[in-house]
Design a protein around this motif. Structure first.
Motif, short mmCIF file in Angstrom:
data_model
loop_
_atom_site.label_atom_id
_atom_site.label_comp_id
_atom_site.label_asym_id
_atom_site.label_seq_id
_atom_site.Cartn_x
_atom_site.Cartn_y
_atom_site.Cartn_z
N ARG A 26 47.66 22.27 35.28
CA ARG A 26 47.08 21.43 34.22
C ARG A 26 46.37 22.27 33.17
N ALA A 27 45.62 23.30 33.62
CA ALA A 27 44.92 24.17 32.68
C ALA A 27 45.91 24.90 31.77
N ALA A 28 47.06 25.29 32.32
CA ALA A 28 48.08 25.97 31.51
C ALA A 28 48.66 25.01 30.47
N ALA A 29 48.83 23.75 30.85
CA ALA A 29 49.45 22.77 29.97
C ALA A 29 48.48 22.17 28.95
N GLU A 30 47.20 22.04 29.30
CA GLU A 30 46.28 21.25 28.49
C GLU A 30 45.12 22.02 27.85
N THR A 31 45.05 23.33 28.06
CA THR A 31 43.97 24.10 27.44
C THR A 31 44.55 25.22 26.60
N PRO A 32 43.76 25.76 25.69
CA PRO A 32 44.23 26.91 24.90
C PRO A 32 44.15 28.23 25.67
N PHE A 33 43.70 28.21 26.92
CA PHE A 33 43.46 29.43 27.69
C PHE A 33 44.71 29.93 28.42
N GLY A 34 45.72 29.10 28.57
CA GLY A 34 46.93 29.51 29.26
C GLY A 34 46.82 29.46 30.77
N GLY A 35 45.75 28.92 31.26
CA GLY A 35 45.51 28.82 32.70
C GLY A 35 44.05 28.51 32.94
N THR A 36 43.64 28.66 34.18
CA THR A 36 42.26 28.34 34.53
C THR A 36 41.29 29.40 34.01
N ILE A 37 40.05 28.99 33.90
CA ILE A 37 38.97 29.90 33.52
C ILE A 37 37.85 29.80 34.57
N ALA A 38 37.13 30.89 34.71
CA ALA A 38 35.99 30.93 35.63
C ALA A 38 34.83 30.12 35.08
N HIS A 39 34.03 29.62 35.95
CA HIS A 39 32.78 28.96 35.58
C HIS A 39 31.88 29.99 34.90
N GLY A 40 31.15 29.58 33.88
CA GLY A 40 30.18 30.48 33.26
C GLY A 40 29.17 30.97 34.28
N PHE A 41 28.74 30.07 35.17
CA PHE A 41 27.76 30.46 36.18
C PHE A 41 28.34 31.42 37.22
N LEU A 42 29.65 31.39 37.43
CA LEU A 42 30.27 32.39 38.30
C LEU A 42 30.13 33.76 37.67
N SER A 43 30.46 33.86 36.39
CA SER A 43 30.30 35.15 35.69
C SER A 43 28.85 35.62 35.76
N LEU A 44 27.92 34.71 35.51
CA LEU A 44 26.50 35.07 35.56
C LEU A 44 26.08 35.49 36.96
N SER A 45 26.61 34.83 37.99
CA SER A 45 26.21 35.15 39.36
C SER A 45 26.63 36.56 39.76
N LEU A 46 27.63 37.12 39.09
CA LEU A 46 28.06 38.48 39.38
C LEU A 46 27.05 39.52 38.88
N ALA A 47 26.09 39.09 38.08
CA ALA A 47 25.07 40.01 37.56
C ALA A 47 24.36 40.75 38.69
N SER A 48 24.08 40.07 39.78
CA SER A 48 23.40 40.72 40.91
C SER A 48 24.24 41.85 41.48
#
Length: 155
Positions: free
Chosen positions: A51-73
């Motif tokens: 669905r993300a590939a078909a319905e978003t401009p990203f070409g697929g799924t994207i990570a949660h912003g908070f997932l990216s932030l959680s990697l800060a540790s």
């Protein structure tokens, strides 16, 4: 001079300079799905690749912003100093966080740290303000930028 005073003195001359860049880590669909499960944030843009590939401009799924932030540790473990006499480090919070670019599934991220301030808070605490940029490999715009506060605790 105390170990706390030594820590502050050791890093005061580094204010405004880069203090570390972490290794890259891949944010794949498995990691995104696990984060979605743990946080109960299972929005389709994160967990439905077709669905993300078909319905978003990203070409697929994207990570949660908070997932990216959680990697800060994880990035901080590689980059931020542990001072002599320090018994623990504590996340104290953020002054500012901005999510600037989506992280597509399969992207590689790393953390870049700039020391913004360091000061003695008490007889057992040093507070550090660090500029954090979580970079996406091959992308000029970072996934996020933040002003991160941490405490170094001494005995």
């Amino acid at each position: 001079m105390s170990k706390i005073d030594d820590a502050v003195t050791q890093d005061q001359h580094k204010i405004g300079t880069e203090i570390g860049v972490s290794d890259w880590i891949t944010v794949d669909q498995k990691m995104i799905d696990q984060f979605a499960t743990v946080t109960h944030d299972e929005q389709w843009i994160h967990v439905d690749p077709a669905r993300a590939a078909a319905e978003t401009p990203f070409g697929g799924t994207i990570a949660h912003g908070f997932l990216s932030l959680s990697l800060a540790s994880r990035f901080a473990y590689e980059c931020l100093p542990v001072y002599e006499g320090q018994v623990m480090g504590i996340n104290y919070g953020f002054n500012k966080i901005r999510f600037l670019a989506p992280v597509k599934s399969g992207s590689r991220l790393r953390g870049r740290f700039v020391l913004r301030d360091i000061k003695k808070r008490s007889a057992t605490e040093v507070q550090r303000e660090t500029g954090l940029s979580i970079e996406i490999e091959g992308n000029d715009t970072p996934a996020l930028v933040a002003e991160w506060l941490s405490l170094s605790i001494f005995e």
